[in-house]
Design a protein around this motif. Structure first.
Motif, PDB file in Angstrom:
ATOM      1  N   UNK A  48      53.558  39.580  33.643  1.00 35.28           N
ATOM      2  CA  UNK A  48      52.644  38.796  34.470  1.00 35.28           C
ATOM      3  C   UNK A  48      51.595  39.677  35.126  1.00 35.28           C
ATOM      4  N   UNK A  49      52.031  40.826  35.619  1.00 33.69           N
ATOM      5  CA  UNK A  49      51.083  41.738  36.255  1.00 33.69           C
ATOM      6  C   UNK A  49      50.041  42.228  35.256  1.00 33.69           C
ATOM      7  N   UNK A  50      50.472  42.492  34.028  1.00 35.18           N
ATOM      8  CA  UNK A  50      49.523  42.976  33.029  1.00 35.18           C
ATOM      9  C   UNK A  50      48.469  41.915  32.713  1.00 35.18           C
ATOM     10  N   UNK A  51      48.886  40.647  32.677  1.00 36.84           N
ATOM     11  CA  UNK A  51      47.940  39.571  32.374  1.00 36.84           C
ATOM     12  C   UNK A  51      46.945  39.390  33.524  1.00 36.84           C
ATOM     13  N   UNK A  52      47.454  39.435  34.756  1.00 40.31           N
ATOM     14  CA  UNK A  52      46.531  39.313  35.895  1.00 40.31           C
ATOM     15  C   UNK A  52      45.567  40.504  35.937  1.00 40.31           C
ATOM     16  N   UNK A  53      46.054  41.681  35.597  1.00 40.32           N
ATOM     17  CA  UNK A  53      45.180  42.856  35.595  1.00 40.32           C
ATOM     18  C   UNK A  53      44.045  42.689  34.600  1.00 40.32           C
ATOM     19  N   UNK A  54      44.316  42.080  33.436  1.00 41.66           N
ATOM     20  CA  UNK A  54      43.246  41.804  32.474  1.00 41.66           C
ATOM     21  C   UNK A  54      42.161  40.944  33.115  1.00 41.66           C
ATOM     22  N   UNK A  55      42.577  39.901  33.824  1.00 43.72           N
ATOM     23  CA  UNK A  55      41.605  39.014  34.472  1.00 43.72           C
ATOM     24  C   UNK A  55      40.833  39.752  35.563  1.00 43.72           C
ATOM     25  N   UNK A 107      51.854  33.284  21.945  1.00 46.82           N
ATOM     26  CA  UNK A 107      52.353  33.184  23.323  1.00 46.82           C
ATOM     27  C   UNK A 107      51.397  32.281  24.108  1.00 46.82           C
ATOM     28  N   UNK A 108      51.341  30.992  23.740  1.00 48.06           N
ATOM     29  CA  UNK A 108      50.367  30.080  24.355  1.00 48.06           C
ATOM     30  C   UNK A 108      50.529  29.921  25.861  1.00 48.06           C
ATOM     31  N   UNK A 109      51.767  29.996  26.366  1.00 43.77           N
ATOM     32  CA  UNK A 109      51.964  29.868  27.808  1.00 43.77           C
ATOM     33  C   UNK A 109      51.304  31.021  28.549  1.00 43.77           C
ATOM     34  N   UNK A 110      51.437  32.220  28.010  1.00 41.95           N
ATOM     35  CA  UNK A 110      50.795  33.383  28.623  1.00 41.95           C
ATOM     36  C   UNK A 110      49.273  33.263  28.546  1.00 41.95           C
ATOM     37  N   UNK A 111      48.769  32.697  27.447  1.00 40.79           N
ATOM     38  CA  UNK A 111      47.319  32.508  27.318  1.00 40.79           C
ATOM     39  C   UNK A 111      46.802  31.539  28.377  1.00 40.79           C
ATOM     40  N   UNK A 112      47.568  30.474  28.631  1.00 41.45           N
ATOM     41  CA  UNK A 112      47.158  29.530  29.674  1.00 41.45           C
ATOM     42  C   UNK A 112      47.226  30.187  31.053  1.00 41.45           C
ATOM     43  N   UNK A 113      48.227  31.055  31.256  1.00 43.42           N
ATOM     44  CA  UNK A 113      48.302  31.802  32.512  1.00 43.42           C
ATOM     45  C   UNK A 113      47.056  32.671  32.678  1.00 43.42           C
ATOM     46  N   UNK A 114      46.656  33.341  31.603  1.00 42.38           N
ATOM     47  CA  UNK A 114      45.456  34.175  31.652  1.00 42.38           C
ATOM     48  C   UNK A 114      44.225  33.334  31.983  1.00 42.38           C
ATOM     49  N   UNK A 115      44.129  32.143  31.382  1.00 44.87           N
ATOM     50  CA  UNK A 115      42.992  31.261  31.668  1.00 44.87           C
ATOM     51  C   UNK A 115      42.973  30.854  33.136  1.00 44.87           C
ATOM     52  N   UNK A 116      44.138  30.574  33.688  1.00 42.31           N
ATOM     53  CA  UNK A 116      44.223  30.209  35.109  1.00 42.31           C
ATOM     54  C   UNK A 116      43.771  31.366  35.991  1.00 42.31           C
ATOM     55  N   UNK A 117      44.180  32.583  35.641  1.00 46.39           N
ATOM     56  CA  UNK A 117      43.762  33.752  36.417  1.00 46.39           C
ATOM     57  C   UNK A 117      42.245  33.943  36.331  1.00 46.39           C
ATOM     58  N   UNK A 124      48.570  44.142  16.099  1.00 49.09           N
ATOM     59  CA  UNK A 124      48.799  43.896  17.531  1.00 49.09           C
ATOM     60  C   UNK A 124      50.209  43.387  17.800  1.00 49.09           C
ATOM     61  N   UNK A 125      50.739  42.570  16.886  1.00 50.06           N
ATOM     62  CA  UNK A 125      52.110  42.085  17.021  1.00 50.06           C
ATOM     63  C   UNK A 125      52.245  40.846  17.882  1.00 50.06           C
ATOM     64  N   UNK A 126      53.434  40.242  17.864  1.00 46.68           N
ATOM     65  CA  UNK A 126      53.709  39.074  18.701  1.00 46.68           C
ATOM     66  C   UNK A 126      53.535  39.419  20.177  1.00 46.68           C
ATOM     67  N   UNK A 127      52.976  38.493  20.937  1.00 44.08           N
ATOM     68  CA  UNK A 127      52.817  38.729  22.365  1.00 44.08           C
ATOM     69  C   UNK A 127      51.534  39.424  22.756  1.00 44.08           C
ATOM     70  N   UNK A 128      50.733  39.842  21.775  1.00 44.86           N
ATOM     71  CA  UNK A 128      49.438  40.430  22.117  1.00 44.86           C
ATOM     72  C   UNK A 128      48.583  39.370  22.798  1.00 44.86           C
ATOM     73  N   UNK A 129      47.771  39.796  23.756  1.00 48.93           N
ATOM     74  CA  UNK A 129      46.938  38.856  24.491  1.00 48.93           C
ATOM     75  C   UNK A 129      45.643  39.543  24.906  1.00 48.93           C
ATOM     76  N   UNK A 130      44.526  38.854  24.675  1.00 48.61           N
ATOM     77  CA  UNK A 130      43.238  39.452  24.996  1.00 48.61           C
ATOM     78  C   UNK A 130      42.293  38.492  25.686  1.00 48.61           C
ATOM     79  N   UNK A 131      41.393  39.047  26.499  1.00 45.44           N
ATOM     80  CA  UNK A 131      40.304  38.299  27.115  1.00 45.44           C
ATOM     81  C   UNK A 131      38.998  38.890  26.595  1.00 45.44           C
ATOM     82  N   UNK A 132      38.113  38.023  26.099  1.00 40.12           N
ATOM     83  CA  UNK A 132      36.877  38.454  25.454  1.00 40.12           C
ATOM     84  C   UNK A 132      35.715  37.699  26.090  1.00 40.12           C
ATOM     85  N   UNK A 133      34.659  38.406  26.494  1.00 38.21           N
ATOM     86  CA  UNK A 133      33.638  37.767  27.316  1.00 38.21           C
ATOM     87  C   UNK A 133      32.340  38.561  27.331  1.00 38.21           C
TER      88      UNK A 133
END
Length: 291
Positions: free
Chosen positions: A211-218, A242-252, A275-284
């Protein structure tokens, strides 16, 4: 209306809604489990692909096929249209070169026709953002050459920040050592990477816990948006099943920046191989990249 069209590759992760809206021709990238090759007419649902990786199967990826590139480009050229192709980063694959060489050959065979191959120096939905922007410029009446020149500047502002959940795949791809992977796994460390100005992957520290890693991306996104983010294009969030984590990232992202125009999509298997399962990215789109 200018007489050219925008094309890209399947590593752009271009959502089907945009493919249909723009009538975009997609050059397939390939991946395989053993001798079974996927990527053109034969594809595997991303969820199945990542589940097989979780079960221990190791896929491989390969560049695009010059014969397929030729076939798809010729269908456009024979209609009397020119092409602006937005390609996956040349620093990460030989695909750009395959398209470029094929384009040069075709331009000799179709005198009067033009093909510009733009090295996006980016990946996934960052390519999608370029496709969207290129179609905006096309609709505004920009010529093929004007469009390409504008995108060359625009791409310098595209950021790709991501983290992975399993260090093994970075180790397998030579991004980190076996010792670093073992220590990081034991400490539940989640590494950060980004795509640099040369289109290569750059390691950029770690965080403990998902969770901390996802918030840090945002948070990193917020810090690099700059003063004038381009609100005509969406923010992209991609994930390896990992769609739930992606939605968490969108919320952040929305919480920290107020941005609500967000695309969430799967990471294509040809990229997910590394990248493997669980990879998550923000692109902007943000401030001009510095390194």
């Amino acid at each position: 209306m200018q007489n050219y069209c925008i094309t890209t590759d399947s590593n752009s992760d271009l959502p089907s809604s945009y493919t249909e809206k723009f009538g975009t021709t997609i050059i397939p990238q390939y991946y395989a489990f053993g001798d079974e090759v996927y990527g053109d007419e034969k594809n595997m649902p991303p969820a199945e692909f990542y589940e097989r990786m979780k079960q221990g199967e190791l896929p491989s990826s390969m560049a695009n096929n010059p014969a397929v590139i030729r076939e798809k480009f010729e269908q456009i050229l024979e209609k009397g249209m020119d092409i602006l192709h937005i390609a996956f980063s040349s620093a990460l694959s030989g695909s750009y070169n395959n398209v470029y060489v094929t384009a040069q050959e075709l331009c000799e065979e179709y005198p009067g026709r033009k093909i510009i191959v733009l090295d996006s120096l980016n990946v996934s939905l960052a390519e999608t953002i370029l496709v969207i922007k290129a179609n905006h410029f096309l609709e505004e009446g920009k010529t093929l050459e004007e469009n390409a020149a504008l995108l060359e500047e625009y791409k310098k502002h595209l950021h790709v920040q991501f983290t992975v959940d399993d260090l093994f795949h970075l180790k397998r791809g030579g991004r980190i050592s076996g010792a670093a992977a073992a220590v990081g796994t034991a400490l539940n460390l989640k590494p950060f990477l980004y795509v640099g100005t040369n289109g290569n992957l750059v390691s950029d520290g770690t965080s403990r816990g998902r969770k901390k890693s996802i918030r840090t991306l945002a948070e990193r996104m917020k810090n690099t948006l700059g003063d004038a983010p381009d609100k005509t294009v969406p923010v992209g969030i991609v994930h390896g099943n990992c769609p739930e984590d992606a939605r968490m990232a969108a919320d952040f992202v929305t919480e920290l920046t107020g941005i609500t125009d967000i695309i969430i999509n799967d990471i294509s298997p040809s990229i997910g191989t590394h990248a493997g399962p669980g990879a998550l990215g923000i692109l902007y789109y943000g401030e001009e990249k510095k390194n």
